[in-house]
Design an enzyme around this catalytic site. Structure first.
Site, mmCIF file in Angstrom:
data_model
loop_
_atom_site.group_PDB
_atom_site.id
_atom_site.type_symbol
_atom_site.label_atom_id
_atom_site.label_comp_id
_atom_site.label_asym_id
_atom_site.label_seq_id
_atom_site.Cartn_x
_atom_site.Cartn_y
_atom_site.Cartn_z
ATOM 1 N N GLU A 122 -28.620 27.711 -4.098
ATOM 2 C CA GLU A 122 -29.319 26.351 -4.255
ATOM 3 C C GLU A 122 -30.861 26.268 -4.310
ATOM 4 O OE1 GLU A 122 -27.844 23.828 -4.925
ATOM 5 O OE2 GLU A 122 -25.600 23.964 -4.702
ATOM 6 N N ASP A 262 -18.349 28.886 -12.467
ATOM 7 C CA ASP A 262 -18.997 28.294 -13.576
ATOM 8 C C ASP A 262 -20.125 28.874 -14.121
ATOM 9 O OD1 ASP A 262 -20.248 27.340 -11.218
ATOM 10 O OD2 ASP A 262 -20.241 25.040 -11.967
ATOM 11 N N GLU A 359 -13.517 15.023 -8.383
ATOM 12 C CA GLU A 359 -13.770 16.304 -8.535
ATOM 13 C C GLU A 359 -12.704 17.477 -8.675
ATOM 14 O OE1 GLU A 359 -17.340 17.812 -6.318
ATOM 15 O OE2 GLU A 359 -16.962 16.659 -8.260
ATOM 16 N N GLU A 380 -22.315 17.242 -15.283
ATOM 17 C CA GLU A 380 -21.843 18.533 -16.510
ATOM 18 C C GLU A 380 -21.258 17.722 -17.571
ATOM 19 O OE1 GLU A 380 -22.496 20.446 -12.594
ATOM 20 O OE2 GLU A 380 -21.665 18.723 -13.078
#
Length: 615
Positions: A122, A262, A359, A380
C-alpha cells in the site's frame, strides 16, 4: 455433455429471469451524446471536489476522511495519504493553483523518519507512486503543470521512502515481507507470509525511481521478487495467493485473477510496456495463457473466472470478487478485446443487479457471498469500462459509465464526501472513504466522459504516452524512463508484415473527436508473432497485438537463460550468483549464461508534521 447442457439451460434460465428488466432498460436507453458526455464529465469533476474539499476541510493532514461524521483518521502511516494520492488527479483536472500548493506543502512538511510499521504494498502504490507521478508532472514544462518553485523535493522524499522500504526485501527468496517499520526496518516477529500481489506489484514505482535516481538497486530488488514468485509457479504456470518469503512454500494454493493475485498479472505487462524489458513480457505470456486456459472456465457463458488449485486446476471457489473487474482493462492493453468485452458484460450485470459490485458474488448460487456484501468505492469496473470505450468507441460503455455515476451519486454521496457501502443489497452507508476513490475511481470516470466529450487532458493531448499504476497514478514513457531497446523503431510501433486496421463501432461521438494521441486500439489480422517458448498463443484467444512487440530473439537468447533439470536444491553463496533461481514446481534451475560460464571455467580449473497550511 448432457449434464453440462442441462446445467447451462438452468443457468441461462436463471440469468434471463433475473435480468430481463435490466436488459429491457438497457435496450431502450438512449446513447450518450457529446453534449451529455460534457455534462457528465463536469458532474464527475464536481464529485471529485466534493470529496477532496471535504477531506481538506475536515481530515487533512490525517490520512483519510470519515465522510459521514466529517472527521479524519490515520489509516496507513499518518502522512496526508489522501492528499498525496490525489495529486495527479488535481493535475489531470488542470487545477494548477491547488496542485502547486499541494506539492509545496508536501515538500516542506512530509517526513518519513517515523516509528510506523506500514504495508509495503500500500505504501508503494499509494505514497511512492503518488509522489513520483506528481514529481514528473511538477518538474516538466511539457506537461503544462510545471511548478516554478519546485526543486525536486518529491523525488528526494520518494528516494528516502524507498530506502526505508528496502529492508523488506532481505529474504532468502527475494520475495519481500508484507510490512516494514520506517524507522527500524523489519521486526523480528514480522509474518513471513505475503501475498503474490504484495510481492509482485512493486516494479513500476521502484523501476521509475531507479531511472530517475540512476540507482539500480530499487529496480533490481523488485525484479528479483517477481522472479522469486515466478520460479515457484506450478507446472500449469499458475501461482497461488500466499507464499512464505523464507521457504518459498505456498501457504495458499488457490490461483485466480482476483484477491491477493490480481495486480501481479497487471504489472508484468505494464512493466514491459513502460520499460521495454522483454523478460516481463515473456512471463506475462506464460501467466496470461495459463489464466485463460485454467481460470476462464464457465461452461455456459465463458464470461467469468473461477479460482482453482494451482497444481491440479480443480475448481475450489466459484466466486466473482470485485477485484477481478480490472481484468478486461488489462486484456485491452494486451489486445485481447473480445473476451474483455464478454467479461465486462458479465461483471457489469452484477453492478446492474445491486447498484454496486459486492466484494464477493457466488456464481453457484447467483447471490451475494455471505460476509462479502460491501462496496468500498472500488474503481476496477470503471477502469475496465474506460479502457474498453477507449479501444472500441462502443457507446454501450458510456451508458455503463452513466449508470455507475448515478449509483455513486444516489447511493454513496454523503455529507462531506462519498461513503463505503457496507451492504449492496440495502445500500447501507459506512463512515469511511478510501484515498483510492480520488486517485482511481473518480479519475477513470472523468477520463471516460472526457474522452467522449472531446479529450482535453494531459493523457490524451500531453507530450507522452502514460502507463497507469495499479493505484491509477500517471507514469510517463519519457526517454529517461522508457528505455525501449527492442526491435521496433519507436514506442507503440507495430510489427511489419501484418495488416493493421482500427476497430470501429457505431457511436454518437463524431469521428474527429476520436483521434487524440492515437487513443484507438488497433487489431492485427492474423496471430501475434511472439517469439518464445510460451503456450500463450495455443491456450488463449488473442485478437490483437501488444504495442511494441516485434519478432526477435527468444527469451533464452536475449537473457542468456537456460533450464536445467534438478534432483536436489542448489545453494549459491556468492552475491554475483544470486540470480540463479530454483523452480520448485518444474524441478528446474534457471541459470544466467554468465553464471554457467563461470561454473564451467571453475570446473575446468579445479585442482509527517501536523502543520496544515491552506491548500
Amino acid at each position: 455433455m448432457e449434464v453440462i447442457l442441462k446445467h447451462c439451460i438452468i443457468r441461462l434460465f436463471i440469468f434471463f429471469f433475473t435480468f430481463t428488466d435490466t436488459f429491457i432498460l438497457t435496450t431502450l436507453a438512449e446513447g450518450v451524446t457529446p453534449e451529455e458526455a460534457t455534462e457528465l464529465r463536469d458532474e464527475v469533476r464536481g464529485m471529485f471536489y466534493h470529496a477532496f474539499d471535504g477531506y481538506m476541510e475536515h481530515a487533512f493532514p490525517l490520512d483519510e476522511l470519515r465522510p459521514l461524521s466529517c472527521e479524519g483518521e490515520d489509516t496507513l502511516g499518518g502522512y496526508a495519504l489522501t492528499l498525496i494520492d490525489s495529486l495527479d488527479t488535481l493535475a489531470l483536472l488542470g487545477n494548477r493553483e491547488r496542485f502547486a500548493a499541494s506539492v509545496e506543502w508536501i515538500g516542506k512538511h512530509l517526513r518519513f523518519d517515523i516509528n510506523k510499521t506500514v504495508s509495503l504494498f500500500e505504501t508503494t502504490i499509494r505514497i511512492l507512486g503518488g509522489l513520483l507521478s506528481a514529481h514528473l508532472i511538477a518538474s516538466d514544462y511539457a506537461t503544462g503543470m510545471r511548478v516554478p518553485s519546485y526543486n525536486g523535493e518529491l523525488l528526494h522524499l520518494s528516494e528516502d521512502l524507498a530506502r526505508r522500504l528496502l529492508p523488506a526485501f532481505d529474504t532468502p527468496t527475494g520475495i519481500p515481507y508484507g510490512s516494514v517499520n520506517l524507522l527500524h526496518g523489519v521486526d523480528e516477529n514480522e509474518s513471513k507470509i505475503t501475498s503474490t500481489a504484495g510481492g509482485g506489484t512493486l516494479t513500476l514505482e521502484f523501476g521509475v525511481l531507479s531511472r530517475l535516481t540512476n540507482d539500480p538497486v530499487f529496480e533490481e530488488v523488485t525484479k528479483n521478487a517477481v522472479r522469486g514468485i515466478w520460479a515457484r509457479r506450478s507446472k500449469l504456470n499458475l501461482v497461488g495467493a500466499h507464499i512464505n518469503v523464507f521457504t518459498g512454500e505456498w501457504t495458499q494454493k488457490d490461483a485466480g485473477i482476483g484477491t491477493s493475485i490480481d495486480s501481479f498479472y497487471e504489472y508484468l505487462l505494464k512493466a514491459y510496456l513502460l520499460f521495454g524489458d522483454e523478460e516481463y513480457l515473456f512471463i506475462f505470456q506464460e501467466a496470461y495463457g495459463a489464466a485463460m486456459n485454467y481460470l476462464f472456465n464457465d461452461p455456459c457463458t465463458s464470461d467469468r473466472y473461477v479460482e482453482v488449485n494451482m497444481n491440479s486446476a480443480a475448481i475450489v471457489w466459484p466466486l466473482f470478487n470485485s477485484l477481478q473487474a480490472f481484468w478486461p482493462g488489462l486484456q485491452v492493453l494486451a489486445g485481447d478485446i473480445e473476451p474483455a468485452m464478454r467479461t465486462h458484460t458479465a461483471f457489469f450485470s452484477v453492478w446492474q443487479r445491486y447498484g454496486f459490485t459486492p466484494e464477493g458474488f457466488n456464481l453457484a448460487t447467483s447471490s451475494v457471498q455471505h460476509g462479502q456484501k460491501s462496496y468500498p468505492l472500488r474503481p476496477e469496473l470503471i477502469e475496465s469500462t474506460y479502457w474498453l470505450y477507449k479501444a472500441t468507441r462502443d457507446p454501450r460503455y458510456l451508458d455503463a459509465g452513466r449508470d455507475m455515476l448515478a449509483s455513486l451519486q444516489y447511493g454513496a454521496r454523503c455529507t462531506c464526501g462519498y461513503c463505503h457501502i457496507s451492504d449492496v443489497e440495502c445500500h447501507k452507508q459506512e463512515d469511511h472513504m478510501e484515498s483510492f476513490f480520488l486517485a482511481e475511481t473518480v479519475k477513470y470516470l472523468w477520463l471516460l466522459f472526457d474522452l467522449a466529450a472531446g479529450p482535453d487532458n494531459l493523457i490524451e493531448n500531453g507530450p507522452y504516452k502514460y502507463i497507469f499504476s495499479t493505484e491509477g497514478h500517471l507514469l510517463p514513457a519519457t526517454p529517461q524512463i522508457s528505455l525501449v531497446r527492442e526491435h521496433c523503431s519507436y514506442y507503440g510501433a507495430y510489427c511489419e508484415g501484418l495488416e493493421v486496421r482500427p476497430e470501429s463501432h457505431a457511436s454518437a461521438i463524431p469521428s474527429d473527436r476520436q483521434d487524440a494521441n492515437d487513443s484507438r486500439l488497433y487489431r492485427i489480422e492474423g496471430r501475434p508473432r511472439f517469439q518464445s517458448a510460451s503456450t500463450f498463443l495455443d491456450s488463449a484467444s488473442v485478437s490483437g497485438l501488444i504495442k511494441g512487440v516485434c519478432p526477435g530473439l527468444t527469451h533464452a537468447q536475449r537473457f542468456g537463460i537456460s533450464y536445467q533439470a534438478l534432483t536436489n536444491r542448489i545453494h549459491v553463496d556468492k552475491p554475483d550468483q544470486r540470480e540463479a533461481a530454483i523452480n520448485q514446481g518444474h524441478s528446474l534451475l534457471v541459470i544466467s549464461s554468465s553464471f554457467a560460464e563461470h561454473k564451467s571455467s571453475s570446473d575446468n580449473n579445479d585442482g509527517n508534521g501536523d502543520s496544515s497550511e491552506e491548500i
